[in-house]
Design a protein around this motif. Structure first.
Motif, PDB file in Angstrom:
ATOM      1  N   VAL A 127       0.746  -1.241  -0.046  1.00 15.78           N
ATOM      2  CA  VAL A 127      -0.127  -0.036   0.010  1.00 15.78           C
ATOM      3  C   VAL A 127       0.859   1.168  -0.085  1.00 15.78           C
ATOM      4  O   VAL A 127       1.697   1.428   0.902  1.00 15.78           O
ATOM      5  N   ASP A 133       1.016   4.765   0.645  1.00 15.89           N
ATOM      6  CA  ASP A 133       0.317   5.969   1.267  1.00 15.89           C
ATOM      7  C   ASP A 133       1.095   6.707   2.203  1.00 15.89           C
ATOM      8  O   ASP A 133       1.557   6.032   3.349  1.00 15.89           O
ATOM      9  N   ASP A 141      -0.101   8.675   4.340  1.00 16.18           N
ATOM     10  CA  ASP A 141      -1.202   9.370   5.473  1.00 16.18           C
ATOM     11  C   ASP A 141      -0.960   8.862   6.767  1.00 16.18           C
ATOM     12  O   ASP A 141      -0.510   9.545   7.532  1.00 16.18           O
ATOM     13  N   ARG A 196      -4.407   3.299   8.204  1.00 19.61           N
ATOM     14  CA  ARG A 196      -5.157   2.875   7.165  1.00 19.61           C
ATOM     15  C   ARG A 196      -4.353   2.082   6.221  1.00 19.61           C
ATOM     16  O   ARG A 196      -4.960   0.972   5.478  1.00 19.61           O
ATOM     17  N   VAL A 197      -2.956   2.266   6.116  1.00 18.09           N
ATOM     18  CA  VAL A 197      -2.240   0.971   5.552  1.00 18.09           C
ATOM     19  C   VAL A 197      -2.373  -0.051   6.010  1.00 18.09           C
ATOM     20  O   VAL A 197      -2.555  -1.176   5.296  1.00 18.09           O
ATOM     21  N   ALA A 235      -5.879  -1.625   5.073  1.00 20.19           N
ATOM     22  CA  ALA A 235      -6.009  -2.238   3.727  1.00 20.19           C
ATOM     23  C   ALA A 235      -5.216  -3.340   3.588  1.00 20.19           C
ATOM     24  O   ALA A 235      -5.563  -4.345   3.115  1.00 20.19           O
ATOM     25  N   LEU A 267     -12.547   2.006   3.435  1.00 19.08           N
ATOM     26  CA  LEU A 267     -11.575   1.584   2.632  1.00 19.08           C
ATOM     27  C   LEU A 267     -11.771   2.142   1.053  1.00 19.08           C
ATOM     28  O   LEU A 267     -11.048   2.417   0.371  1.00 19.08           O
ATOM     29  N   SER A 301     -11.097   5.598   0.156  1.00 20.74           N
ATOM     30  CA  SER A 301     -10.109   5.960   0.811  1.00 20.74           C
ATOM     31  C   SER A 301      -8.844   6.568  -0.320  1.00 20.74           C
ATOM     32  O   SER A 301      -7.967   7.542   0.023  1.00 20.74           O
ATOM     33  N   LEU A 354      -6.497   4.851  -1.479  1.00 16.88           N
ATOM     34  CA  LEU A 354      -5.263   4.312  -1.302  1.00 16.88           C
ATOM     35  C   LEU A 354      -4.926   3.486  -2.834  1.00 16.88           C
ATOM     36  O   LEU A 354      -5.793   3.058  -3.459  1.00 16.88           O
ATOM     37  N   GLU A 355      -3.523   3.638  -3.066  1.00 12.81           N
ATOM     38  CA  GLU A 355      -2.968   2.884  -4.112  1.00 12.81           C
ATOM     39  C   GLU A 355      -2.334   1.508  -3.522  1.00 12.81           C
ATOM     40  O   GLU A 355      -1.601   1.822  -2.813  1.00 12.81           O
ATOM     41  N   ILE A 356      -3.016   0.313  -4.077  1.00  9.86           N
ATOM     42  CA  ILE A 356      -2.454  -0.726  -3.744  1.00  9.86           C
ATOM     43  C   ILE A 356      -1.949  -1.644  -4.805  1.00  9.86           C
ATOM     44  O   ILE A 356      -2.459  -1.621  -5.933  1.00  9.86           O
TER      45      ILE A 356
END
Length: 146
Positions: free
Chosen positions: A65, A67, A69, A73-74, A77, A127, A130, A132-134
């Motif tokens: 992940v 991110d 931030d 959150r990571v 995810a 999520l 969110s 997020l780039e995964i």
């Protein structure tokens, strides 16, 4: 020794849930419209073909992940994602999932394996929005000769 020449193509005739480039290689797994209060399981999405001239003894899967931030959150995810192989979720809660290793199985040149993805959003519905780039990092390894 680590090797990395694999082709990733859609396992499904309709190409559902994957994005491909002009050569038919999978560039993304696109799981839109997930239920934010459920486990969504997508078996047999991607075919991994060994395009090397050597046999592969291990395939490792790891979600990354990207991110800046928050660690929370990571972590959330990573914990929501799983790799589905041979009908079983082999990857839960972060870390590396491995297939072929210690099973005596190998992936000879031209042979393939198939995997899918499981997403558990029962406690992580936020999520979905969110941003997020995964990424999924896939590594093929050849056992070193003694």
């Amino acid at each position: 020794m680590v090797v990395s020449e694999l082709s990733l193509t859609s396992e499904r005739d309709d190409g559902a849930y994957v994005e491909v480039d002009g050569a038919g290689q999978v560039t993304a797994i696109a799981l839109d419209g997930l239920n934010g209060a459920a486990i969504s399981r997508f078996e047999d999405l991607v075919r991994i073909t060994n395009d090397l001239e050597v046999t592969v003894d291990e395939l490792d899967f790891e979600f990354r992940v990207t991110d800046e931030d928050t660690d929370e959150r990571v972590r959330a995810a990573e914990e929501s994602l799983g790799i589905v192989y041979d009908g079983t979720n082999i990857h839960e809660g972060g870390g590396v999932a491995t297939i072929l290793d210690d099973s005596g199985e190998e992936l000879a040149p031209g042979e393939f394996e198939v995997f899918g993805v499981e997403v558990d959003l029962r406690d992580q519905a936020t999520l979905l929005d969110s941003g997020l780039e995964i990424r999924l990092l896939l590594t093929a390894k050849q056992e070193e000769e003694p």
